[in-house]
Design an enzyme around this catalytic site. Sequence first.
Site, short mmCIF file in Angstrom:
data_model
loop_
_atom_site.label_atom_id
_atom_site.label_comp_id
_atom_site.label_asym_id
_atom_site.label_seq_id
_atom_site.Cartn_x
_atom_site.Cartn_y
_atom_site.Cartn_z
N SER A 41 -0.45 7.69 8.43
CA SER A 41 -0.25 6.72 7.58
C SER A 41 1.21 6.28 7.42
CB SER A 41 -0.11 7.67 5.94
OG SER A 41 0.20 6.96 4.90
N MET A 91 -4.22 -0.29 -2.77
CA MET A 91 -4.34 0.49 -3.97
C MET A 91 -3.50 -0.37 -4.97
SD MET A 91 -2.69 4.23 -2.51
CE MET A 91 -2.24 3.35 -1.13
N ASP A 145 -0.84 1.70 3.57
CA ASP A 145 -0.90 1.91 2.14
C ASP A 145 -0.24 0.59 1.44
OD1 ASP A 145 -2.14 4.30 1.89
OD2 ASP A 145 -0.71 5.10 2.90
N MET A 199 0.46 -0.92 -2.09
CA MET A 199 0.62 -0.56 -3.61
C MET A 199 1.25 -1.72 -4.35
SD MET A 199 2.13 3.23 -3.01
CE MET A 199 1.42 4.53 -1.90
N HIS A 237 -5.24 -0.01 2.99
CA HIS A 237 -5.76 0.59 1.98
C HIS A 237 -5.22 0.18 0.77
CE1 HIS A 237 -5.45 4.97 -0.30
NE2 HIS A 237 -6.34 4.09 -0.88
N ASP A 270 -7.59 11.22 2.54
CA ASP A 270 -6.35 10.59 2.61
C ASP A 270 -5.47 11.63 1.60
OD1 ASP A 270 -3.89 9.45 2.62
OD2 ASP A 270 -4.84 7.45 1.65
N MET A 311 -9.84 10.31 -1.50
CA MET A 311 -8.74 10.63 -1.67
C MET A 311 -8.45 12.05 -2.11
SD MET A 311 -6.44 7.94 -1.43
CE MET A 311 -5.20 8.79 -1.81
N HIS A 317 -3.07 3.47 9.15
CA HIS A 317 -3.57 3.55 7.81
C HIS A 317 -2.37 2.76 7.16
CE1 HIS A 317 -5.51 5.01 4.14
NE2 HIS A 317 -4.16 5.32 3.70
C1 DX5 Z 1 -1.01 8.06 -1.15
C2 DX5 Z 1 -1.11 7.13 0.17
C3 DX5 Z 1 -1.47 8.07 1.48
C4 DX5 Z 1 -0.12 8.89 1.70
C5 DX5 Z 1 -0.60 10.23 2.70
O1 DX5 Z 1 -1.32 7.03 -1.91
O2 DX5 Z 1 -2.68 6.69 0.07
O3 DX5 Z 1 -2.15 7.47 2.36
O4 DX5 Z 1 0.66 8.03 2.63
O5 DX5 Z 1 0.35 10.84 2.61
P1 DX5 Z 1 0.56 12.38 3.00
O6 DX5 Z 1 -0.34 12.65 4.14
O7 DX5 Z 1 1.95 12.67 3.09
O8 DX5 Z 1 -0.24 13.09 1.83
ZN ZN Z 2 -3.73 5.80 1.78
#
Ligand code: DX5
Ligand code: ZN
Length: 216
Positions: free
Chosen positions: A7, A67, A34, A36, A65, A174, A136, A32
């Site tokens: 990630s 979000m 992320d 947001m 991903h 994840d 998740m 990965h």
């Molecule tokens: C959380 C993200 C994850 C996060 C995972 O919202 O979707 O991808 O970065 O990080 P760890 O492995 O530290 O939980």
């Molecule tokens: Zn993620």
Amino acid sequence: MILMAPSLLSADFAKLGADCDRMQAAGADIWHFDVMDGMFVPNISFGIPVLKSLNQYTDLPIDAHLMIEAPHRYIKQFAEAGADYITIHVEAEENPAETLKEIRKYGVIPSISVKPGTPAEAIFPYLELCGMVLVMSVEPGFGGQSFMPVALPKIEALRKESERLGLDMRIQVDGGIDAVTGKQVIEAGADVLVAGSALFKSENPKEFIDYMKNLG
Ligand code: DX5
Ligand code: ZN
């Protein structure tokens, strides 16, 4: 075969390329990424221009991903920026099927995700439209949280249902993945492991990745 997806939320953004090189040398399979929006989750990360630069830098596939609320608004942009997978949240979209079809139209692999409070059955109607699903195991929004065991029966249910449908389905997990929880999710049927803080903080990321892959 187990695939490992670092990630990038846990990377040092001032030296993203160097961190990617380090993770690729350790055996990373998928980035990965992320995204947001400060609405679907109470945090803001990075977006389309960063994905575009990453895509120009790396040969590994990128999973965006998303979000974000109503992700259908941005599928074209993420596809054109170079995403290889796009993961949307079932909770974020009124008509997930249409969005998954649009992702496929751009030649990108569609994936759908459930938050910890959403039952696995919520995405059963969409499995045939997806190449991957994402369970998740923390509330989305932040790295470094503890793994929530509620993910385990959901992974089992999704594995069972995808086998019943005869689908070649990747199941990604994840949140809070480390050596202990990684083993649990693989036993439950997951085959793509996202790892942020545990992997980036590890003194020997190759050992971490090899350990996970040998469990598969
Ligand atoms: C959380 C993200 C994850 C996060 C995972 O919202 O979707 O991808 O970065 O990080 P760890 O492995 O530290 O939980
Ligand atoms: Zn993620």
